[in-house]
Scaffold this motif. Structure first.
Motif, PDB file in Angstrom:
ATOM      1  N   SER A   1       0.813  -1.472   0.157  1.00 37.28           N
ATOM      2  CA  SER A   1      -0.250   0.378  -0.342  1.00 37.28           C
ATOM      3  C   SER A   1       1.100   1.200   0.109  1.00 37.28           C
ATOM      4  O   SER A   1       0.647   2.366  -0.928  1.00 37.28           O
ATOM      5  CB  SER A   1      -1.022   0.421   1.264  1.00 37.28           C
ATOM      6  OG  SER A   1      -1.628  -0.807   1.224  1.00 37.28           O
ATOM      7  N   ALA A   2       2.170   1.097   0.565  1.00 34.54           N
ATOM      8  CA  ALA A   2       2.887   2.301   0.915  1.00 34.54           C
ATOM      9  C   ALA A   2       3.378   2.646  -0.081  1.00 34.54           C
ATOM     10  O   ALA A   2       3.726   4.440  -0.600  1.00 34.54           O
ATOM     11  CB  ALA A   2       3.749   1.918   1.791  1.00 34.54           C
ATOM     12  N   PHE A   3       4.046   1.125  -1.369  1.00 33.85           N
ATOM     13  CA  PHE A   3       4.580   2.068  -2.336  1.00 33.85           C
ATOM     14  C   PHE A   3       3.907   2.758  -3.420  1.00 33.85           C
ATOM     15  O   PHE A   3       3.915   3.625  -3.874  1.00 33.85           O
ATOM     16  CB  PHE A   3       5.465   0.537  -2.628  1.00 33.85           C
ATOM     17  CG  PHE A   3       6.591   0.994  -3.817  1.00 33.85           C
ATOM     18  CD1 PHE A   3       7.859   1.412  -3.664  1.00 33.85           C
ATOM     19  CD2 PHE A   3       5.934   0.786  -4.899  1.00 33.85           C
ATOM     20  CE1 PHE A   3       8.437   1.302  -4.954  1.00 33.85           C
ATOM     21  CE2 PHE A   3       6.656   0.915  -6.342  1.00 33.85           C
ATOM     22  CZ  PHE A   3       7.983   1.159  -5.661  1.00 33.85           C
ATOM     23  N   ASN A   4       3.207   1.503  -3.452  1.00 31.24           N
ATOM     24  CA  ASN A   4       2.011   1.867  -4.993  1.00 31.24           C
ATOM     25  C   ASN A   4       1.029   3.086  -4.417  1.00 31.24           C
ATOM     26  O   ASN A   4       0.463   3.898  -5.344  1.00 31.24           O
ATOM     27  CB  ASN A   4       1.172   0.458  -4.838  1.00 31.24           C
ATOM     28  CG  ASN A   4       1.773  -0.633  -5.875  1.00 31.24           C
ATOM     29  OD1 ASN A   4       2.134  -0.884  -6.701  1.00 31.24           O
ATOM     30  ND2 ASN A   4       1.885  -2.016  -4.838  1.00 31.24           N
ATOM     31  N   VAL A   5       0.475   3.449  -3.320  1.00 31.41           N
ATOM     32  CA  VAL A   5      -0.551   4.853  -2.817  1.00 31.41           C
ATOM     33  C   VAL A   5       0.583   5.954  -3.048  1.00 31.41           C
ATOM     34  O   VAL A   5       0.607   6.736  -4.422  1.00 31.41           O
ATOM     35  CB  VAL A   5      -0.958   5.155  -2.309  1.00 31.41           C
ATOM     36  CG1 VAL A   5      -1.656   6.067  -0.963  1.00 31.41           C
ATOM     37  CG2 VAL A   5      -1.654   3.767  -1.938  1.00 31.41           C
ATOM     38  N   THR A   6       1.973   6.317  -2.734  1.00 26.61           N
ATOM     39  CA  THR A   6       2.550   6.815  -3.341  1.00 26.61           C
ATOM     40  C   THR A   6       3.782   6.814  -4.470  1.00 26.61           C
ATOM     41  O   THR A   6       3.258   8.226  -4.614  1.00 26.61           O
ATOM     42  CB  THR A   6       4.637   6.882  -2.309  1.00 26.61           C
ATOM     43  OG1 THR A   6       3.882   6.654  -0.688  1.00 26.61           O
ATOM     44  CG2 THR A   6       4.908   8.187  -2.708  1.00 26.61           C
TER      45      THR A   6
ATOM     46  N   PHE B   1      -7.758   4.959  -6.253  1.00 28.43           N
ATOM     47  CA  PHE B   1      -6.805   5.396  -6.769  1.00 28.43           C
ATOM     48  C   PHE B   1      -6.979   5.771  -8.273  1.00 28.43           C
ATOM     49  O   PHE B   1      -6.432   6.559  -8.384  1.00 28.43           O
ATOM     50  CB  PHE B   1      -5.964   3.626  -7.855  1.00 28.43           C
ATOM     51  CG  PHE B   1      -4.793   3.127  -6.323  1.00 28.43           C
ATOM     52  CD1 PHE B   1      -3.925   3.494  -6.121  1.00 28.43           C
ATOM     53  CD2 PHE B   1      -5.413   1.309  -5.500  1.00 28.43           C
ATOM     54  CE1 PHE B   1      -2.995   3.026  -5.134  1.00 28.43           C
ATOM     55  CE2 PHE B   1      -4.330   1.270  -5.102  1.00 28.43           C
ATOM     56  CZ  PHE B   1      -3.434   1.659  -5.114  1.00 28.43           C
ATOM     57  N   PHE B   2      -8.378   5.012  -8.390  1.00 30.65           N
ATOM     58  CA  PHE B   2      -8.823   6.184  -9.717  1.00 30.65           C
ATOM     59  C   PHE B   2      -8.976   7.672  -8.817  1.00 30.65           C
ATOM     60  O   PHE B   2      -8.892   8.670  -9.729  1.00 30.65           O
ATOM     61  CB  PHE B   2     -10.259   5.858  -9.976  1.00 30.65           C
ATOM     62  CG  PHE B   2     -10.845   7.119 -11.081  1.00 30.65           C
ATOM     63  CD1 PHE B   2     -10.326   6.753 -12.116  1.00 30.65           C
ATOM     64  CD2 PHE B   2     -11.843   7.373 -11.376  1.00 30.65           C
ATOM     65  CE1 PHE B   2     -10.977   6.695 -13.660  1.00 30.65           C
ATOM     66  CE2 PHE B   2     -12.411   8.272 -11.747  1.00 30.65           C
ATOM     67  CZ  PHE B   2     -12.009   7.734 -13.714  1.00 30.65           C
ATOM     68  N   VAL B   3      -9.658   8.176  -7.761  1.00 32.36           N
ATOM     69  CA  VAL B   3      -9.508   9.663  -7.334  1.00 32.36           C
ATOM     70  C   VAL B   3      -8.221  10.030  -7.026  1.00 32.36           C
ATOM     71  O   VAL B   3      -7.724  11.196  -7.097  1.00 32.36           O
ATOM     72  CB  VAL B   3     -10.377   8.954  -5.816  1.00 32.36           C
ATOM     73  CG1 VAL B   3     -10.184  10.885  -4.796  1.00 32.36           C
ATOM     74  CG2 VAL B   3     -11.357   8.763  -5.801  1.00 32.36           C
ATOM     75  N   LEU B   4      -6.971   9.361  -6.999  1.00 35.58           N
ATOM     76  CA  LEU B   4      -5.886   9.392  -6.451  1.00 35.58           C
ATOM     77  C   LEU B   4      -5.629  10.913  -7.629  1.00 35.58           C
ATOM     78  O   LEU B   4      -4.602  11.070  -7.680  1.00 35.58           O
ATOM     79  CB  LEU B   4      -4.850   9.088  -6.027  1.00 35.58           C
ATOM     80  CG  LEU B   4      -5.268   8.208  -4.188  1.00 35.58           C
ATOM     81  CD1 LEU B   4      -3.958   6.812  -4.137  1.00 35.58           C
ATOM     82  CD2 LEU B   4      -4.692   9.300  -3.589  1.00 35.58           C
ATOM     83  N   TYR B   5      -5.201   9.794  -8.611  1.00 33.17           N
ATOM     84  CA  TYR B   5      -4.892  10.523 -10.402  1.00 33.17           C
ATOM     85  C   TYR B   5      -5.393  12.141  -9.739  1.00 33.17           C
ATOM     86  O   TYR B   5      -4.806  12.610 -10.710  1.00 33.17           O
ATOM     87  CB  TYR B   5      -6.016   9.188 -10.996  1.00 33.17           C
ATOM     88  CG  TYR B   5      -4.903   8.470 -11.663  1.00 33.17           C
ATOM     89  CD1 TYR B   5      -3.828   7.977 -11.408  1.00 33.17           C
ATOM     90  CD2 TYR B   5      -6.687   7.269 -12.005  1.00 33.17           C
ATOM     91  CE1 TYR B   5      -3.681   6.643 -11.399  1.00 33.17           C
ATOM     92  CE2 TYR B   5      -5.665   5.831 -12.595  1.00 33.17           C
ATOM     93  CZ  TYR B   5      -4.428   5.454 -12.111  1.00 33.17           C
ATOM     94  OH  TYR B   5      -4.335   4.445 -12.736  1.00 33.17           O
ATOM     95  N   PHE B   6      -6.759  12.406  -9.847  1.00 34.24           N
ATOM     96  CA  PHE B   6      -7.093  13.576  -9.350  1.00 34.24           C
ATOM     97  C   PHE B   6      -5.600  14.250  -8.720  1.00 34.24           C
ATOM     98  O   PHE B   6      -6.404  15.764  -9.009  1.00 34.24           O
ATOM     99  CB  PHE B   6      -8.622  13.575  -9.777  1.00 34.24           C
ATOM    100  CG  PHE B   6      -9.084  12.838 -10.736  1.00 34.24           C
ATOM    101  CD1 PHE B   6      -9.710  14.103 -12.035  1.00 34.24           C
ATOM    102  CD2 PHE B   6      -9.427  11.718 -10.816  1.00 34.24           C
ATOM    103  CE1 PHE B   6      -9.974  13.131 -12.758  1.00 34.24           C
ATOM    104  CE2 PHE B   6     -10.371  11.185 -11.995  1.00 34.24           C
ATOM    105  CZ  PHE B   6     -10.354  12.136 -12.885  1.00 34.24           C
TER     106      PHE B   6
END
Length: 491
Positions: free
Chosen positions: A313-318, A342-347
């Motif tokens: 989680s830490a690596f891929n979210v970052t 992850f879709f939200v993080l794109y924005f």
């Protein structure tokens, strides 16, 4: 009698061509670096790099020589827009030539896709078999990202504020995180940013080597991490190494690349107060911590071992929040909540003045305080509230610019997603491919464009849609749209 377009061309566009010529000279010179690497390994692509270097450098020299008398042209707002747009387009085209004529045997569309992805620090790739690809070609991909990364920072902190793009006027050199007191001269500012960028790259390279990565791979991954680019030398990306140490180093430097580079220089000159005064930094770190925590809890609830859940989680979210694009696993298989997260993080993205893309933290912060003021004034209409951001009052023009940017971002996302669907891609692949393209984030979601695959097998028309998304997102939308207005070309 000359037309308005020809008048504008004579007075402004010639200076833009001169600047493009200088950039192409530098681009051609940089092609000699991978040429030397391939010569050292007796790879036949070395000759292709030399030929392309001469062609690109020669073209740039012709442009610069032909229009050198216009080098002192007036750099007004229109010229700024024109230089910004044409520079990214010309460097993308000429930068793709070594890939187009290389031993990769790829089409011009694929070569352009890979180059645009590199220069915009997106990290989406059409290539497979990276583990056995010639080292010069791998290095060129990384150099494209590294060059694009420093170009992005210069554009974001020097050009976009002057053009009042999407609220970036908050970061004018005389008033904000590019403090006139800290950097009284433009040259000093540029040297400070360059020194920080190179220093972070060297530090990341050293850290990766200590963690067990080979020197060549360390250099490539360091350039990609600091530029928040995401190109790897392996098909399996960082997951190939299966090393906690390497992942920790990259987490640190991906995060470092998503913070304003000027903060590091200010930190050396003004101490920790430089960080305390930048509201973006803590805002970004809070979002990062919450997103990692949410992904970790979700993965544990799905039966994943706690340490592994935290690690992946830490690596891929970052990687996604910083818009880097590295991956250690196919996170699009984690379930519906993870896909939504992850879709939200794109924005969201990183900070203004960093190499990260997307909407950026400061715009979310301004929109939040603006919405909060609206609610409070709805409750008490006679109440007067002054909006402030980083110790500065936010005027109506800035708020309007941020809101307009959000509107343009949403409309662009919807239109490009529909265009991608028209090429035959499914809904998730289309929307995530466009979202990651506009965010310059790298992999999409799902089995077609997700972390476990690449863009090599998507329809050619879809590649052009994603290229448009990458350039529009990197150039902050308005820089492109304003040049398309008929009024732009009038006297």
């Amino acid at each position: 009698m000359s037309s308005p377009v020809s008048t504008y061309f004579r007075s402004h566009a010639q200076f833009a061509i001169f600047v493009n010529g200088l950039l192409l000279i530098g681009l051609g010179a940089s092609m000699l670096v991978p040429a030397l690497v391939d010569f050292g390994t007796n790879n036949r692509d070395a000759e292709n790099f030399v030929i392309c270097a001469l062609l690109v450098g020669g073209t740039g020299s012709l442009f610069a020589a032909a229009f050198r008398q216009h080098r002192t042209g007036t750099l007004d707002r229109r010229t700024g827009y024109l230089i910004t747009l044409t520079a990214w387009l010309s460097v993308s085209f000429f930068g793709s030539l070594p890939l187009a004529v290389s031993s990769l045997n790829i089409s011009m569309t694929d070569a352009l896709f890979e180059t645009v992805s590199g220069l915009t620090t997106t990290g989406a790739t059409v290539l497979s078999g990276l583990d056995t690809t010639a080292p010069g070609l791998l290095l060129w991909r990384s150099l494209l990202q590294w060059i694009g990364g420093i170009g992005i920072v210069v554009m974001a902190l020097a050009m976009l504020p002057l053009l009042h793009v999407g609220g970036m006027q908050l970061f004018l050199s005389e008033s904000s995180d590019v403090s006139g007191k800290t950097f009284p001269r433009v040259g000093q500012f540029a040297r400070a940013i360059g020194a920080v960028y190179v220093g972070l790259t060297l530090a990341c390279t050293a850290g990766l080597m200590v963690a067990g990565m080979g020197a060549f791979d360390a250099v490539n991954h360091a350039m990609a991490a600091i530029a928040t680019g995401g190109f790897s030398t392996k098909d399996a990306s960082v997951g190939f190494y299966n090393s906690v140490g390497i992942e920790v180093v990259l987490i640190v430097f991906m995060t470092a690349g998503a913070l304003p580079l000027v903060v590091y220089a200010s930190l050396l000159m003004r101490g920790r107060r430089a960080i305390l005064e930048d509201g973006q930094v803590f805002g970004f770190l809070k979002v990062l911590a919450v997103a990692i925590g949410a992904a970790t809890v979700w993965n544990i609830s799905q039966g994943m071992e706690p340490f592994l859940a935290l690690r992946v989680s830490a690596f891929n979210v970052t990687s996604v929040l910083t818009d880097t694009g590295f991956a250690t696993t196919d996170f699009s298989t984690w379930g519906s909540f993870a896909i939504g997260l992850f879709f939200v993080l794109y924005f969201i993205g990183g900070c203004a003045g960093s190499t990260a893309g997307a909407i950026k933290i400061f715009r979310w912060q301004i929109l939040f305080v603006s919405a909060l003021r609206h609610l409070k004034t709805t409750l008490s209409p006679s109440r007067i509230l002054v909006l402030r951001y980083q110790q500065k009052q936010i005027d109506g023009d800035t708020i309007a610019a941020v809101r307009n940017f959000f509107f343009m971002y949403l409309i662009t996302f919807v239109v490009l997603s529909l265009a991608a669907m028209a090429t035959g891609l499914d809904f998730l692949s289309s929307t995530s491919a466009v979202a990651q393209g506009m965010a310059n984030a790298g992999p999409g979601l799902g089995p077609v464009v997700g972390p476990a695959t690449n863009f090599g097998h998507v329809p050619e028309a879809a590649k052009w849609v994603v290229m448009a998304a990458m350039l529009l997102g990197r150039l902050e939308l308005a820089t492109v749209y304003v040049v398309l207005l008929p009024d732009f070309w009038k006297r």
